[in-house]
Design a protein around this motif. Structure first.
Motif, short mmCIF file in Angstrom:
data_model
loop_
_atom_site.label_atom_id
_atom_site.label_comp_id
_atom_site.label_asym_id
_atom_site.label_seq_id
_atom_site.Cartn_x
_atom_site.Cartn_y
_atom_site.Cartn_z
N GLY A 99 -1.83 2.97 6.13
CA GLY A 99 -2.48 4.23 5.82
C GLY A 99 -2.14 5.26 6.88
N ALA A 107 -2.20 -5.72 4.17
CA ALA A 107 -1.17 -4.91 3.52
C ALA A 107 -0.42 -5.68 2.44
CB ALA A 107 -0.18 -4.40 4.57
N PRO A 122 0.83 -1.22 0.00
CA PRO A 122 0.00 0.00 0.00
C PRO A 122 0.86 1.26 0.00
CG PRO A 122 -0.82 -1.59 1.59
CD PRO A 122 0.50 -2.11 1.13
N TYR A 123 0.26 2.39 -0.32
CA TYR A 123 0.98 3.66 -0.47
C TYR A 123 1.66 4.08 0.83
CZ TYR A 123 1.87 8.29 -2.44
OH TYR A 123 2.48 9.44 -2.91
#
Length: 350
Positions: free
Chosen positions: A133, A152, A76-77
């Protein structure tokens, strides 16, 4: 980095026990997982910025460019994960983690790093999550962190670099893993409390290893009685900021003795001084003349027992630990559980 958990983070540690802890009769307290034999690493990803934090707090990203690239593709970012970096290798038709190939990845030359990244690509095996996040999860129980980890990384496959460690709440299965997985290059079993939070730099987990080992700082050496090559290396551990001598490692082959002396000679603290010299706090007239070196190298050794803060017998050198900082090598890793009371041993009737 704009993450809810930012580097450096000191990873949660494990203390040694002799057996897989049993589950209470009325509840599930423990989660068990394989103990992976690699470099402990925390992955911090914030968009295009990726940091790979070592146990000592250094960034390992330059040594594993393929992991950095994979983090941007597979994660994820924004995410922070805890796990182990290893190098799989095919041996006799079976893939296993190869420590020697992993250790070679810590190299000062960028060209060599790039070559090894292609020839011996590493993988990351995640076993905990610290954030996803904008939400930190370190204070959450492991049940929640495990769900975050799986979310994740997602489903694993052989063509990916990021994987999730398998877990079980069955101590019988965990004990089976302890024996069955050793051939895959694993190092034992780890237990985590399902309701426990992630605690930095504390031995809140337990580990059951196949052998009793310690990571020690090499602080000196003694020349072999033949006059050439290394006879033994002097080892130390930190206690309250002070490096204390704990024993020595010997019994090397002729080739290894020559190799080690060549490795240590440039590190001598007294390069212009002959091997014989005045006694020091690590060298006495009775114990032989030790040559002190810069305390920069960490060696993993096998030992049997500790007595009065030192190894009772000469220990066996196993391998170098380039992923460990000398200052991280303390007595806390040598915790040995009290499994028997002396009177129980003396009065036992087998």
């Amino acid at each position: 980095m704009e993450l809810p958990v930012t580097p450096p983070v000191a990873p949660m540690l494990a203390k040694a026990v002799t057996t897989v802890p049993a589950q209470p009769a009325d509840a599930l307290e423990w989660s068990y997982e394989p103990k992976w034999d690699g470099f402990r690493a925390l992955i911090f990803r914030d968009g295009d910025e990726v940091v790979i934090g070592s146990r000592g707090g250094k960034d390992l990203a330059r040594y594993f460019p393929e992991i950095v690239a994979a983090a941007k593709e597979e994660l994820p970012y924004k995410v922070v994960l805890d796990g182990e970096i290893g190098v799989p290798h095919l041996i006799d038709g079976t893939h296993r983690l190869d420590w020697d190939r992993l250790a070679q990845r810590i190299h000062p030359a960028a060209s060599r790093v790039a070559l090894l990244a292609e020839q011996t690509p590493a993988v990351f095996i995640g076993f905990d999550a610290l954030a996803l996040g904008s939400e930190p999860v370190m204070a959450e129980p492991f049940r929640v962190r495990r769900e975050t980890l799986v979310e994740a990384i997602g489903p694993g496959s052989r063509d990916r670099h990021f994987h999730v460690s398998r877990v079980t709440t069955d101590p019988v299965i965990a004990q089976d893993w302890f024996s069955a997985f050793e051939g895959a290059g694993l190092d034992g079993v780890v237990g985590k409390r399902l309701d426990g939070p992630y605690v930095e730099n504390k031995r809140e987990m337990v580990k059951i290893k196949h052998k009793r080992t310690a990571d020690c700082v090499v602080i000196g050496y003694r020349v072999h009685k033949s006059g050439t090559g290394l006879g033994s290396m002097l080892l130390g551990l930190f206690h309250e900021g002070e490096l204390r001598m704990v024993g020595g490692a010997g019994a090397f082959t002729d080739a290894k003795r020559q190799e080690l002396q060549a490795k240590f000679e440039p590190m001598r603290l007294d390069p212009d001084k002959p091997a014989s010299g005045e006694p020091t706090r690590w060298r006495s007239e009775k114990s032989g003349e030790w040559i002190p070196i810069r305390p920069e190298l960490v060696a993993e050794v096998a030992y049997d027992q500790m007595e009065k803060g030192r190894f009772r017998h000469t220990v066996k050198f196993l391998r170098w630990r380039p992923d460990r900082e000398p200052e991280s090598c303390g007595y806390d890793q040598l915790e040995v559980p009290l499994t028997y009371d002396l009177h129980d041993v003396l009065e036992g009737t087998d």
